[in-house]
Design a protein around this motif. Structure first.
Motif, PDB file in Angstrom:
ATOM      1  N   GLY A 195       0.860  -1.185   0.000  1.00  0.00           N
ATOM      2  CA  GLY A 195       0.000   0.000   0.000  1.00  0.00           C
ATOM      3  C   GLY A 195       0.888   1.224   0.000  1.00  0.00           C
ATOM      4  O   GLY A 195       1.628   1.457   0.959  1.00  0.00           O
ATOM      5  N   THR A 196       0.831   2.017  -1.061  1.00  0.00           N
ATOM      6  CA  THR A 196       1.792   3.123  -1.176  1.00  0.00           C
ATOM      7  C   THR A 196       1.200   4.314  -1.907  1.00  0.00           C
ATOM      8  O   THR A 196       0.327   4.159  -2.766  1.00  0.00           O
ATOM      9  CB  THR A 196       3.074   2.643  -1.901  1.00  0.00           C
ATOM     10  OG1 THR A 196       4.045   3.685  -1.871  1.00  0.00           O
ATOM     11  CG2 THR A 196       2.806   2.229  -3.338  1.00  0.00           C
ATOM     12  N   VAL A 197       1.703   5.504  -1.551  1.00  0.00           N
ATOM     13  CA  VAL A 197       1.345   6.723  -2.287  1.00  0.00           C
ATOM     14  C   VAL A 197       2.535   7.156  -3.135  1.00  0.00           C
ATOM     15  O   VAL A 197       2.412   7.395  -4.337  1.00  0.00           O
ATOM     16  CB  VAL A 197       0.938   7.862  -1.324  1.00  0.00           C
ATOM     17  CG1 VAL A 197       0.565   9.120  -2.114  1.00  0.00           C
ATOM     18  CG2 VAL A 197      -0.226   7.429  -0.439  1.00  0.00           C
ATOM     19  N   GLY A 226       5.635   5.464  -3.307  1.00  0.00           N
ATOM     20  CA  GLY A 226       6.519   4.392  -3.761  1.00  0.00           C
ATOM     21  C   GLY A 226       7.459   3.821  -2.715  1.00  0.00           C
ATOM     22  O   GLY A 226       8.128   2.829  -2.975  1.00  0.00           O
ATOM     23  N   GLY A 227       7.503   4.447  -1.524  1.00  0.00           N
ATOM     24  CA  GLY A 227       8.434   3.963  -0.512  1.00  0.00           C
ATOM     25  C   GLY A 227       8.136   2.528  -0.072  1.00  0.00           C
ATOM     26  O   GLY A 227       9.053   1.708   0.056  1.00  0.00           O
ATOM     27  N   ALA A 228       6.857   2.223   0.133  1.00  0.00           N
ATOM     28  CA  ALA A 228       6.491   0.869   0.574  1.00  0.00           C
ATOM     29  C   ALA A 228       6.746  -0.148  -0.541  1.00  0.00           C
ATOM     30  O   ALA A 228       7.029  -1.324  -0.271  1.00  0.00           O
ATOM     31  CB  ALA A 228       5.031   0.840   1.021  1.00  0.00           C
ATOM     32  N   SER A 256       2.109   2.221   3.792  1.00  0.00           N
ATOM     33  CA  SER A 256       2.320   3.540   4.400  1.00  0.00           C
ATOM     34  C   SER A 256       0.989   4.095   4.897  1.00  0.00           C
ATOM     35  O   SER A 256      -0.084   3.548   4.625  1.00  0.00           O
ATOM     36  CB  SER A 256       2.961   4.496   3.388  1.00  0.00           C
ATOM     37  OG  SER A 256       2.068   4.794   2.347  1.00  0.00           O
ATOM     38  N   THR A 257       1.088   5.193   5.638  1.00  0.00           N
ATOM     39  CA  THR A 257      -0.100   5.922   6.117  1.00  0.00           C
ATOM     40  C   THR A 257      -0.137   7.272   5.408  1.00  0.00           C
ATOM     41  O   THR A 257       0.905   7.915   5.240  1.00  0.00           O
ATOM     42  CB  THR A 257      -0.015   6.141   7.642  1.00  0.00           C
ATOM     43  OG1 THR A 257       0.008   4.869   8.290  1.00  0.00           O
ATOM     44  CG2 THR A 257      -1.207   6.927   8.154  1.00  0.00           C
ATOM     45  N   THR A 258      -1.341   7.686   5.014  1.00  0.00           N
ATOM     46  CA  THR A 258      -1.472   8.998   4.369  1.00  0.00           C
ATOM     47  C   THR A 258      -2.595   9.794   5.042  1.00  0.00           C
ATOM     48  O   THR A 258      -3.232   9.291   5.973  1.00  0.00           O
ATOM     49  CB  THR A 258      -1.689   8.830   2.849  1.00  0.00           C
ATOM     50  OG1 THR A 258      -1.547  10.089   2.214  1.00  0.00           O
ATOM     51  CG2 THR A 258      -3.065   8.255   2.535  1.00  0.00           C
ATOM     52  N   GLY A 259      -2.826  11.005   4.559  1.00  0.00           N
ATOM     53  CA  GLY A 259      -3.891  11.836   5.131  1.00  0.00           C
ATOM     54  C   GLY A 259      -3.693  11.999   6.625  1.00  0.00           C
ATOM     55  O   GLY A 259      -2.599  12.326   7.080  1.00  0.00           O
ATOM     56  N   ALA A 260      -4.743  11.753   7.397  1.00  0.00           N
ATOM     57  CA  ALA A 260      -4.654  11.773   8.859  1.00  0.00           C
ATOM     58  C   ALA A 260      -4.945  10.358   9.361  1.00  0.00           C
ATOM     59  O   ALA A 260      -6.055  10.052   9.784  1.00  0.00           O
ATOM     60  CB  ALA A 260      -5.643  12.773   9.427  1.00  0.00           C
ATOM     61  N   GLU A 291      -0.286  11.577  16.568  1.00  0.00           N
ATOM     62  CA  GLU A 291      -1.381  10.698  16.999  1.00  0.00           C
ATOM     63  C   GLU A 291      -1.786   9.678  15.945  1.00  0.00           C
ATOM     64  O   GLU A 291      -2.463   8.696  16.256  1.00  0.00           O
ATOM     65  CB  GLU A 291      -2.610  11.527  17.386  1.00  0.00           C
ATOM     66  CG  GLU A 291      -2.435  12.189  18.727  1.00  0.00           C
ATOM     67  CD  GLU A 291      -3.642  13.010  19.136  1.00  0.00           C
ATOM     68  OE1 GLU A 291      -4.686  12.920  18.480  1.00  0.00           O
ATOM     69  OE2 GLU A 291      -3.509  13.755  20.112  1.00  0.00           O
ATOM     70  N   THR A 292      -1.423   9.921  14.689  1.00  0.00           N
ATOM     71  CA  THR A 292      -1.802   8.957  13.649  1.00  0.00           C
ATOM     72  C   THR A 292      -0.568   8.230  13.107  1.00  0.00           C
ATOM     73  O   THR A 292      -0.599   7.682  12.006  1.00  0.00           O
ATOM     74  CB  THR A 292      -2.562   9.643  12.489  1.00  0.00           C
ATOM     75  OG1 THR A 292      -1.715  10.656  11.907  1.00  0.00           O
ATOM     76  CG2 THR A 292      -3.863  10.265  12.965  1.00  0.00           C
ATOM     77  N   PHE A 293       0.504   8.214  13.907  1.00  0.00           N
ATOM     78  CA  PHE A 293       1.740   7.575  13.437  1.00  0.00           C
ATOM     79  C   PHE A 293       1.488   6.101  13.089  1.00  0.00           C
ATOM     80  O   PHE A 293       1.031   5.313  13.917  1.00  0.00           O
ATOM     81  CB  PHE A 293       2.842   7.676  14.504  1.00  0.00           C
ATOM     82  CG  PHE A 293       4.117   6.974  14.124  1.00  0.00           C
ATOM     83  CD1 PHE A 293       4.792   7.312  12.951  1.00  0.00           C
ATOM     84  CD2 PHE A 293       4.641   5.968  14.919  1.00  0.00           C
ATOM     85  CE1 PHE A 293       5.970   6.662  12.586  1.00  0.00           C
ATOM     86  CE2 PHE A 293       5.823   5.320  14.566  1.00  0.00           C
ATOM     87  CZ  PHE A 293       6.479   5.666  13.397  1.00  0.00           C
ATOM     88  N   CYS A 294       1.779   5.762  11.832  1.00  0.00           N
ATOM     89  CA  CYS A 294       1.667   4.376  11.336  1.00  0.00           C
ATOM     90  C   CYS A 294       0.285   3.770  11.544  1.00  0.00           C
ATOM     91  O   CYS A 294       0.149   2.548  11.700  1.00  0.00           O
ATOM     92  CB  CYS A 294       2.746   3.487  11.967  1.00  0.00           C
ATOM     93  SG  CYS A 294       4.378   3.731  11.237  1.00  0.00           S
ATOM     94  N   ASP A 295      -0.754   4.605  11.525  1.00  0.00           N
ATOM     95  CA  ASP A 295      -2.107   4.115  11.809  1.00  0.00           C
ATOM     96  C   ASP A 295      -2.594   3.074  10.800  1.00  0.00           C
ATOM     97  O   ASP A 295      -3.315   2.153  11.175  1.00  0.00           O
ATOM     98  CB  ASP A 295      -3.110   5.280  11.829  1.00  0.00           C
ATOM     99  CG  ASP A 295      -3.416   5.717  13.247  1.00  0.00           C
ATOM    100  OD1 ASP A 295      -2.655   5.331  14.163  1.00  0.00           O
ATOM    101  OD2 ASP A 295      -4.411   6.429  13.439  1.00  0.00           O
TER     102      ASP A 295
END
Ligand SMILES: Cc1cc2nc3c(=O)[nH]c(=O)nc-3n(C[C@H](O)[C@H](O)[C@H](O)COP(=O)(O)O)c2cc1C
Length: 155
Positions: free
Chosen positions: A9-11, A13-15, A57-61, A99-103
């Motif tokens: 899951g990536t925005v 490309g890192g993942a 990865s995590t995106t947005g909030a 608060e949303t780290f790695c959610d």
């Protein structure tokens, strides 16, 4: 040969870079490895696979990347029969999001466990504030994860 599918899951490309980096490392340990950016519940229910590895990865909030969004929400709402499933989690995030780290990785871990999946090893959380290149900590982590998977297969 034990078979693993890495669901990415990536925005940015890192993942995906992480998955491409660890694929040959797992292959060198005797696994067959497929990488996909099109995750499906059928992947999770596929008993031919010995494990699923999530690299997300995590995106947005605290949100999922667009290519993981429907997958997660369908799984969350409809469930799946995952008692056979062994899985691992690699979660990319940034601690400045506090608060949303790695959610996204945390939510994925929770939903897979909720439907019976057994996590192998501890989740890897890669903090972009600490690591410019996520492949480095992932490369350090994957060997131990693979060993833990092999031990879980024997047990
Ligand atoms: C718009 C935006 C929102 C983000 N939101 C979060 C977040 O809520 N929590 C988090 O841990 N990281 C967040 N991040 C950081 C990314 O998860 C991190 O940079 C990650 O390495 C990106 O991986 P990717 O290249 O696979 O998409 C965000 C990054 C951007 C650009």
């Amino acid at each position: 040969m034990p078979a693993i599918k890495i669901l990415v899951g990536t925005v940015y490309g890192g993942a995906r870079d992480v998955a491409d980096h660890i694929q040959p490392m797992l292959e060198a340990k005797g696994f067959t490895v497929e990488v996909s950016e099109e995750p499906s519940i059928a992947d999770l229910e596929n008993k031919e696979l010995d494990a699923i590895l999530i690299s997300c990865s995590t995106t947005g909030a605290g949100d999922f990347p667009p290519n993981f969004d429907k997958f997660y929400h369908t799984l969350h709402e409809q469930g799946a029969a995952l008692s056979h499933l062994k899985y691992g989690i690699i979660s990319l995030g940034d601690s400045s999001y506090d608060e949303t780290f790695c959610d996204a990785g945390k939510k994925m871990d929770a939903v897979l466990a909720e439907y019976g999946g057994q996590r192998v090893g501890r989740p890897l959380e890669v903090d972009a504030a600490e690591h410019f290149d996520a492949t480095e900590p992932a490369g350090d982590w994957i060997g131990r994860w693979a060993d833990q998977l092999l031990q879980a297969e024997i047990a």
